[in-house]
Design a protein around this motif. Structure first.
Motif, PDB file in Angstrom:
ATOM      1  N   PHE A   1       0.822  -1.204   0.000  1.00 44.19           N
ATOM      2  CA  PHE A   1       0.000   0.000   0.000  1.00 44.19           C
ATOM      3  C   PHE A   1       0.860   1.259   0.000  1.00 44.19           C
ATOM      4  CE2 PHE A   1      -2.531  -3.469   1.625  1.00 44.19           C
ATOM      5  CZ  PHE A   1      -3.666  -3.374   0.822  1.00 44.19           C
ATOM      6  N   ALA A   2       2.060   1.165   0.570  1.00 46.93           N
ATOM      7  CA  ALA A   2       2.993   2.290   0.478  1.00 46.93           C
ATOM      8  C   ALA A   2       3.404   2.515  -0.972  1.00 46.93           C
ATOM      9  CB  ALA A   2       4.215   2.027   1.353  1.00 46.93           C
ATOM     10  N   TRP A   3       3.654   1.430  -1.714  1.00 41.97           N
ATOM     11  CA  TRP A   3       3.993   1.577  -3.134  1.00 41.97           C
ATOM     12  C   TRP A   3       2.801   2.086  -3.943  1.00 41.97           C
ATOM     13  CZ3 TRP A   3       8.664   2.263  -4.369  1.00 41.97           C
ATOM     14  CH2 TRP A   3       9.708   1.533  -3.808  1.00 41.97           C
ATOM     15  N   LEU A   4       1.597   1.617  -3.643  1.00 39.11           N
ATOM     16  CA  LEU A   4       0.405   2.121  -4.332  1.00 39.11           C
ATOM     17  C   LEU A   4       0.228   3.614  -4.080  1.00 39.11           C
ATOM     18  CD1 LEU A   4      -1.977  -0.851  -3.512  1.00 39.11           C
ATOM     19  CD2 LEU A   4      -1.298  -0.169  -5.828  1.00 39.11           C
ATOM     20  N   SER A   5       0.496   4.052  -2.863  1.00 40.64           N
ATOM     21  CA  SER A   5       0.397   5.475  -2.525  1.00 40.64           C
ATOM     22  C   SER A   5       1.484   6.277  -3.231  1.00 40.64           C
ATOM     23  CB  SER A   5       0.499   5.667  -1.010  1.00 40.64           C
ATOM     24  OG  SER A   5      -0.571   5.024  -0.352  1.00 40.64           O
TER      25      SER A   5
ATOM     26  N   VAL B   1      -8.016   1.509  -3.837  1.00 41.63           N
ATOM     27  CA  VAL B   1      -8.197   2.828  -4.431  1.00 41.63           C
ATOM     28  C   VAL B   1      -7.154   3.736  -3.774  1.00 41.63           C
ATOM     29  CG1 VAL B   1      -9.803   4.724  -4.871  1.00 41.63           C
ATOM     30  CG2 VAL B   1     -10.656   2.369  -4.726  1.00 41.63           C
ATOM     31  N   ALA B   2      -6.225   4.255  -4.589  1.00 36.02           N
ATOM     32  CA  ALA B   2      -5.068   4.991  -4.072  1.00 36.02           C
ATOM     33  C   ALA B   2      -5.149   6.463  -4.464  1.00 36.02           C
ATOM     34  CB  ALA B   2      -3.770   4.383  -4.613  1.00 36.02           C
ATOM     35  N   PHE B   3      -4.898   7.347  -3.487  1.00 40.59           N
ATOM     36  CA  PHE B   3      -5.010   8.786  -3.684  1.00 40.59           C
ATOM     37  C   PHE B   3      -3.648   9.456  -3.548  1.00 40.59           C
ATOM     38  CE2 PHE B   3      -9.146   7.301  -2.427  1.00 40.59           C
ATOM     39  CZ  PHE B   3     -10.029   8.048  -3.205  1.00 40.59           C
TER      40      PHE B   3
ATOM     41  N   GLY C   1      -3.376   6.126   0.728  1.00 37.99           N
ATOM     42  CA  GLY C   1      -2.860   7.398   0.257  1.00 37.99           C
ATOM     43  C   GLY C   1      -1.848   7.949   1.236  1.00 37.99           C
ATOM     44  N   HIS C   2      -1.126   8.973   0.799  1.00 33.23           N
ATOM     45  CA  HIS C   2      -0.076   9.581   1.608  1.00 33.23           C
ATOM     46  C   HIS C   2      -0.395  11.048   1.854  1.00 33.23           C
ATOM     47  CE1 HIS C   2       3.745  12.025   1.646  1.00 33.23           C
ATOM     48  NE2 HIS C   2       3.950  11.235   2.675  1.00 33.23           N
ATOM     49  N   SER C   3      -0.194  11.519   3.102  1.00 32.12           N
ATOM     50  CA  SER C   3      -0.377  12.926   3.451  1.00 32.12           C
ATOM     51  C   SER C   3      -1.816  13.346   3.158  1.00 32.12           C
ATOM     52  CB  SER C   3       0.651  13.781   2.697  1.00 32.12           C
ATOM     53  OG  SER C   3       0.679  15.104   3.174  1.00 32.12           O
ATOM     54  N   LEU C   4      -2.027  14.338   2.309  1.00 32.54           N
ATOM     55  CA  LEU C   4      -3.384  14.693   1.883  1.00 32.54           C
ATOM     56  C   LEU C   4      -4.107  13.464   1.340  1.00 32.54           C
ATOM     57  CD1 LEU C   4      -5.704  16.572   0.948  1.00 32.54           C
ATOM     58  CD2 LEU C   4      -4.315  17.097  -1.080  1.00 32.54           C
ATOM     59  N   GLY C   5      -3.382  12.615   0.592  1.00 33.33           N
ATOM     60  CA  GLY C   5      -3.983  11.397   0.044  1.00 33.33           C
ATOM     61  C   GLY C   5      -4.491  10.462   1.122  1.00 33.33           C
TER      62      GLY C   5
END
Length: 363
Positions: free
Chosen positions: A71-75, A162-164, A229-233
């Motif tokens: 999920f880190a890679w998807l993000s 679903v990645a943002f 997602g990361h941060s805002l994501g």
């Protein structure tokens, strides 16, 4: 002179009282977390379990990394989408030291792999046609709002994510979404998810499920839906989970993996009739590297408003994979999702931790 009625004490203005209270809360928070948090070794992760205010559990870094690395890679891929679209090339990823977390003795510099290569090798496949021509101009509206979102599926394990994409430093739309607490009536990326994206996702999911090659997407097929997602994501991923409209043919989001997440989730922006059923069985992992830019903000927030113990269950996991005393001040560098993804990718393959380190039981 202070009056006798006031008991001989000066009365501070209300804003000063609140600021003082916040500072006292921060001090108490630090003391409560104590040595467990302040002396976190680099081969151990720490968790804040649902309903708790502070970090307090040592957990197996290898077990946690195995949950989070994909999920880190998807993000990371979702974050890079704006750069790939603009330039047609993949941004250069960081070079890191093998064993940089101090677990392995080898300290050779290495290149981080490209997200597309990792995800392909892991058998993840992106919905390349969504949003597309059949989605009534949605792609252009998402582009104008700077909402970057990708849908990925892993057929062998019946998983979908679903990645943002997170904040691009130079993009005004992202920053306006980040400060939506102060601009509650403004249209932004969160409102775009509620008003347009979730409906388009449901329609496309059902259309895809009707195809013979995607029978596993049909109701009863056992598909597990995630958001990441990361941060805002990370905030947008939580908003997506809360805002998904009820439909018997489309699964609810089972878990959100939010990396270095914004404290903004849009929870109260979603009508309770929609939000409550989505939150009922939802689990959220808020995952971050020690010292990253938003960690202190989340800690203060968690102290005054503890993360939910249920509906949804909110859990935090803090890594120290590349934190050290020489770089503790670099809060922006610690906020890097490509670096975190790269370190988690390595951490998942490490030997088991020494005896005495607890293993998290959540799957």
């Amino acid at each position: 002179m202070p009056s006798k009625k006031s008991g001989g004490s000066l009365r501070l203005p209300r804003f000063a009282q609140r600021a003082f209270g916040a500072c006292c809360g921060a001090l108490v928070l630090t003391l409560m977390q104590g040595c467990v948090s302040l002396t976190q070794p680099q081969d151990t992760a720490l968790s804040r379990e649902p309903g708790e205010r502070v970090l307090g559990h040592s957990v197996d870094v290898v077990v946690e990394a195995k949950k989070h690395w994909e999920f880190a890679w998807l993000s990371t891929r979702a974050y890079n989408a704006h750069y790939i679209e603009a330039t047609g090339t993949v941004p250069e990823l960081p070079r890191v030291e093998s064993g940089s977390a101090g677990v392995q003795s080898l300290k050779a510099e290495r290149d981080c792999p490209k997200p597309d290569d990792v995800l392909k090798d892991a058998d993840w496949h992106r919905w390349e046609d969504f949003p597309g021509p059949m989605d009534d101009g949605l792609a252009e509206r998402l582009r104008k709002a700077h909402l970057r979102v990708e849908v990925w599926e892993h057929v062998a394990t019946r998983r979908m994510a679903v990645a943002f994409g997170g904040t691009v430093f130079t993009n005004a739309s992202d920053w306006l979404s980040n400060i939506r607490w102060f601009l509650p009536e403004r249209e932004d990326e969160y409102t775009m998810i509620q008003k347009e994206f979730v409906k388009a996702f449901v329609a496309r999911y059902k259309a895809r499920a009707s195809e013979p090659s995607h029978e596993y997407l049909r109701s009863g097929g056992g598909l597990r839906l995630y958001a990441t997602g990361h941060s805002l994501g990370g905030g947008l991923a939580q908003q997506f989970a809360y805002a998904l409209p009820a439909d018997p043919d489309v699964p609810r989001v089972e878990r959100v993996y939010a990396f270095d997440p914004s404290p903004v989730t849009g929870y109260y922006s979603v009508d309770e009739a929609v939000r409550a059923p989505n939150a009922k069985r939802l689990e959220i992992d808020r995952i971050y590297e020690r010292g990253e830019a938003l960690a202190f903000v989340r800690s203060i927030t968690n102290f005054f408003v503890p993360p939910a113990a249920d509906e949804p269950k909110i859990r935090s996991v803090r890594y120290a994979l590349f934190y050290n005393v020489k770089t503790f001040w670099n809060v922006v560098g610690a906020h890097s999702i490509p670096r975190l993804a790269c370190e988690l990718d390595e951490a998942k393959n490490r030997p088991p931790p020494p005896a005495g380190v607890a293993v998290s039981s959540s799957d």
